[in-house]
Design a protein around this motif. Structure first.
Motif, PDB file in Angstrom:
ATOM      1  N   ALA A 174      31.249  48.446  40.171  1.00 17.70           N
ATOM      2  CA  ALA A 174      31.198  47.065  40.664  1.00 17.70           C
ATOM      3  C   ALA A 174      32.456  46.298  40.250  1.00 17.70           C
ATOM      4  N   ARG A 175      32.897  46.503  38.991  1.00 14.01           N
ATOM      5  CA  ARG A 175      34.123  45.828  38.557  1.00 14.01           C
ATOM      6  C   ARG A 175      35.327  46.309  39.359  1.00 14.01           C
ATOM      7  N   ALA A 176      35.387  47.635  39.604  1.00 11.12           N
ATOM      8  CA  ALA A 176      36.512  48.164  40.376  1.00 11.12           C
ATOM      9  C   ALA A 176      36.527  47.591  41.792  1.00 11.12           C
ATOM     10  N   GLN A 177      35.339  47.487  42.411  1.00 14.71           N
ATOM     11  CA  GLN A 177      35.276  46.912  43.748  1.00 14.71           C
ATOM     12  C   GLN A 177      35.689  45.444  43.748  1.00 14.71           C
ATOM     13  N   GLU A 178      35.242  44.708  42.729  1.00 12.52           N
ATOM     14  CA  GLU A 178      35.611  43.297  42.650  1.00 12.52           C
ATOM     15  C   GLU A 178      37.108  43.141  42.399  1.00 12.52           C
ATOM     16  N   ARG A 179      37.653  43.983  41.521  1.00  6.54           N
ATOM     17  CA  ARG A 179      39.093  43.928  41.271  1.00  6.54           C
ATOM     18  C   ARG A 179      39.871  44.266  42.541  1.00  6.54           C
ATOM     19  N   ALA A 180      39.389  45.262  43.291  1.00  2.87           N
ATOM     20  CA  ALA A 180      40.070  45.607  44.536  1.00  2.87           C
ATOM     21  C   ALA A 180      39.996  44.460  45.542  1.00  2.87           C
ATOM     22  N   ARG A 181      38.837  43.787  45.595  1.00  3.23           N
ATOM     23  CA  ARG A 181      38.716  42.658  46.513  1.00  3.23           C
ATOM     24  C   ARG A 181      39.668  41.530  46.122  1.00  3.23           C
ATOM     25  N   ILE A 182      39.745  41.243  44.807  1.00  2.00           N
ATOM     26  CA  ILE A 182      40.667  40.199  44.347  1.00  2.00           C
ATOM     27  C   ILE A 182      42.110  40.591  44.656  1.00  2.00           C
ATOM     28  N   LEU A 231      53.738  39.821  40.653  1.00  2.00           N
ATOM     29  CA  LEU A 231      52.506  39.933  41.421  1.00  2.00           C
ATOM     30  C   LEU A 231      52.193  41.387  41.754  1.00  2.00           C
ATOM     31  N   ARG A 232      53.227  42.174  42.075  1.00  2.00           N
ATOM     32  CA  ARG A 232      52.996  43.603  42.334  1.00  2.00           C
ATOM     33  C   ARG A 232      52.438  44.306  41.095  1.00  2.00           C
ATOM     34  N   GLU A 233      52.968  43.963  39.930  1.00  2.00           N
ATOM     35  CA  GLU A 233      52.445  44.566  38.699  1.00  2.00           C
ATOM     36  C   GLU A 233      50.998  44.163  38.477  1.00  2.00           C
ATOM     37  N   LEU A 234      50.695  42.889  38.719  1.00  2.00           N
ATOM     38  CA  LEU A 234      49.319  42.424  38.544  1.00  2.00           C
ATOM     39  C   LEU A 234      48.377  43.103  39.522  1.00  2.00           C
ATOM     40  N   LEU A 235      48.817  43.276  40.752  1.00  2.00           N
ATOM     41  CA  LEU A 235      47.986  43.980  41.730  1.00  2.00           C
ATOM     42  C   LEU A 235      47.785  45.435  41.330  1.00  2.00           C
ATOM     43  N   GLY A 236      48.808  46.050  40.730  1.00  2.00           N
ATOM     44  CA  GLY A 236      48.638  47.424  40.237  1.00  2.00           C
ATOM     45  C   GLY A 236      47.597  47.501  39.135  1.00  2.00           C
ATOM     46  N   VAL A 237      47.576  46.502  38.254  1.00  2.00           N
ATOM     47  CA  VAL A 237      46.560  46.468  37.201  1.00  2.00           C
ATOM     48  C   VAL A 237      45.172  46.332  37.800  1.00  2.00           C
ATOM     49  N   LEU A 238      45.032  45.441  38.779  1.00  2.00           N
ATOM     50  CA  LEU A 238      43.720  45.215  39.377  1.00  2.00           C
ATOM     51  C   LEU A 238      43.211  46.435  40.125  1.00  2.00           C
ATOM     52  N   ARG A 239      44.122  47.168  40.741  1.00  2.00           N
ATOM     53  CA  ARG A 239      43.689  48.286  41.586  1.00  2.00           C
ATOM     54  C   ARG A 239      43.455  49.568  40.810  1.00  2.00           C
ATOM     55  N   SER A 240      44.201  49.786  39.732  1.00  2.00           N
ATOM     56  CA  SER A 240      44.152  51.094  39.065  1.00  2.00           C
ATOM     57  C   SER A 240      43.847  51.017  37.586  1.00  2.00           C
ATOM     58  N   ASN A 241      43.384  49.863  37.079  1.00  2.00           N
ATOM     59  CA  ASN A 241      43.101  49.711  35.647  1.00  2.00           C
ATOM     60  C   ASN A 241      44.299  50.097  34.803  1.00  2.00           C
ATOM     61  N   GLN A 242      45.489  49.786  35.281  1.00  2.00           N
ATOM     62  CA  GLN A 242      46.714  50.135  34.565  1.00  2.00           C
ATOM     63  C   GLN A 242      46.777  49.379  33.247  1.00  2.00           C
TER      64      GLN A 242
END
Length: 392
Positions: A174-182, A231-242
């Motif tokens: 659920a967290r991964a889906q929410e992070r992907a949506r954000i 922003l690209r780095e932040l999106l990478g964190v949200l998408r892949s738990n980096q």
């Protein structure tokens, strides 16, 4: 936990001692058996009982032999219990019960040959039935019940662990889906708008009629490109738990002058004052100090562009203190500042109002404190005290 482990570890020793003590009492002193014989056989039975947790077959063999020979019953009781806790399947159970039946039958034959009290105890039908139940049946059934109870508890624990793991997996999903949506929302909205800003800044730089306008447009484009990279780095964190350690280097006090230059390029009077002997304090402390200055200058941009601003960096013994002062009339961060748009009408600069609150949480996580509020002589003050030990 350690006490329970010590008690559990001492149980085999106590069991071996108990079997030795009880077995050392002779069944019948008139049988001509001397005490050393009973002591020796009892010692062997005690050692086998101590070893029964690892392997109970030696105890079962000694129990059968000693019962037929000396009517020594404790080893057979303990062996029957351990057999019940470990044997699985009808073949193993039938083999053990058949072996004990042979031992009891041999005891009947020996009792008939010796006669007297020995015959009465081991050879009469009533006593044979009683001894079979007391020495084999009841301990074996109790062992079966103990094993079944352990299996039920183990299954319950396994089921609870499995449900907990599934719950954790569902929460992570659920967290991964929410992070992907954000991440999608940020990419579709924020990244798109910032990209447009960079493109317009580039076009303005090319078509600028004078040098100051071109420099301003170039600075806006550079800031926008930097924002896109972050922003690209932040999106990478949200998408892949980096992990944060995998990101590009974060700004520290070494990048503070560049931040102040960006504010000066917007026409804001900003001066930096260093106090004490500058030294390396660790990336966490310096990054937090940088973010404090950045947020304070952002509030200056939005609420007090005409105020003179001083940034004080104090290298104390155990603390890094960062203080940002507005000298002159300035509204606080909660106020709204308006700028004229292309038509001359005023519009408010957007602000969520959570910047200082987030900074306070960040500073307090390092054991420090942050204070912000208007000054009595006018203007606004933001002060952060960050312990140096947080750099370790």
């Amino acid at each position: 936990m350690q006490v329970s482990r010590r008690i559990e570890g001492s149980l085999p020793v106590l069991l071996g001692l108990a079997v030795f003590v009880v077995s050392a009492v002779p069944f019948d002193q008139t049988d001509g058996m001397t005490s050393p014989v009973f002591v020796t056989t009892a010692a062997a039975a005690g050692v086998a009982a101590w070893w029964a947790r690892r392997s109970w077959w030696p105890l079962a063999v000694l129990g059968a032999v000693f019962y037929v020979w000396l009517v020594m019953w404790p080893p057979l009781i303990v062996a029957s219990y351990y057999a019940g806790t470990t044997l699985r399947g009808p073949r193993g159970i039938a083999s053990y019960l058949g072996g004990t039946a042979v031992a009891l039958g041999a005891a009947v034959v020996v009792g008939d040959l010796i006669g007297g009290r020995r015959e009465m105890v081991t050879a009469t039908p009533a006593n044979v039935t009683l001894m079979a139940m007391a020495l084999v049946g009841l301990p074996f059934v109790f062992g079966l019940w103990t094993r079944a109870r352990r299996d039920v508890l183990a299954a319950a624990r396994e089921r609870a662990d499995r449900l907990e793991r599934e719950q954790v997996l569902r929460a992570e999903q659920a967290r991964a889906q929410e992070r992907a949506r954000i991440a999608r929302e940020m990419h579709d909205v924020v990244a798109h708008r910032v990209s447009l800003m960079v493109l317009h800044a580039g076009a303005l730089e090319v078509r600028a009629a004078d040098e100051p306008t071109a420099r301003t447009a170039s600075m806006i484009g550079g800031i926008g490109r930097e924002a896109l990279a972050n922003l690209r780095e932040l999106l990478g964190v949200l998408r892949s738990n980096q992990q944060p350690a995998e990101l590009s280097p974060q700004p520290t006090l070494a990048d503070l002058d560049r931040l102040l230059d960006q504010s000066r390029a917007l026409g804001i009077s900003v001066r930096r004052h260093d106090h004490g002997r500058p030294r390396a304090l660790g990336s966490t402390v310096e990054r937090t100090a940088y973010r404090v200055v950045q947020e304070a200058l952002t509030n200056v941009h939005k609420h007090a562009r005409d105020a003179h601003t001083d940034v004080h960096v104090r290298f104390l013994n155990d603390t890094l203190q960062v203080e940002i002062l507005n000298r002159g009339t300035a509204d606080g961060p909660g106020a709204k500042r308006s700028l004229p748009d292309e038509s001359g009408a005023e519009r408010s600069l957007p602000g969520a109002g959570w910047g200082l609150a987030g900074l306070r949480e960040r500073v307090e996580l390092l054991g420090g404190s942050l204070a912000a509020g208007p000054r009595r002589e006018g203007g606004y003050r933001v002060t952060a005290d960050i312990p140096v030990r947080a750099a370790a």
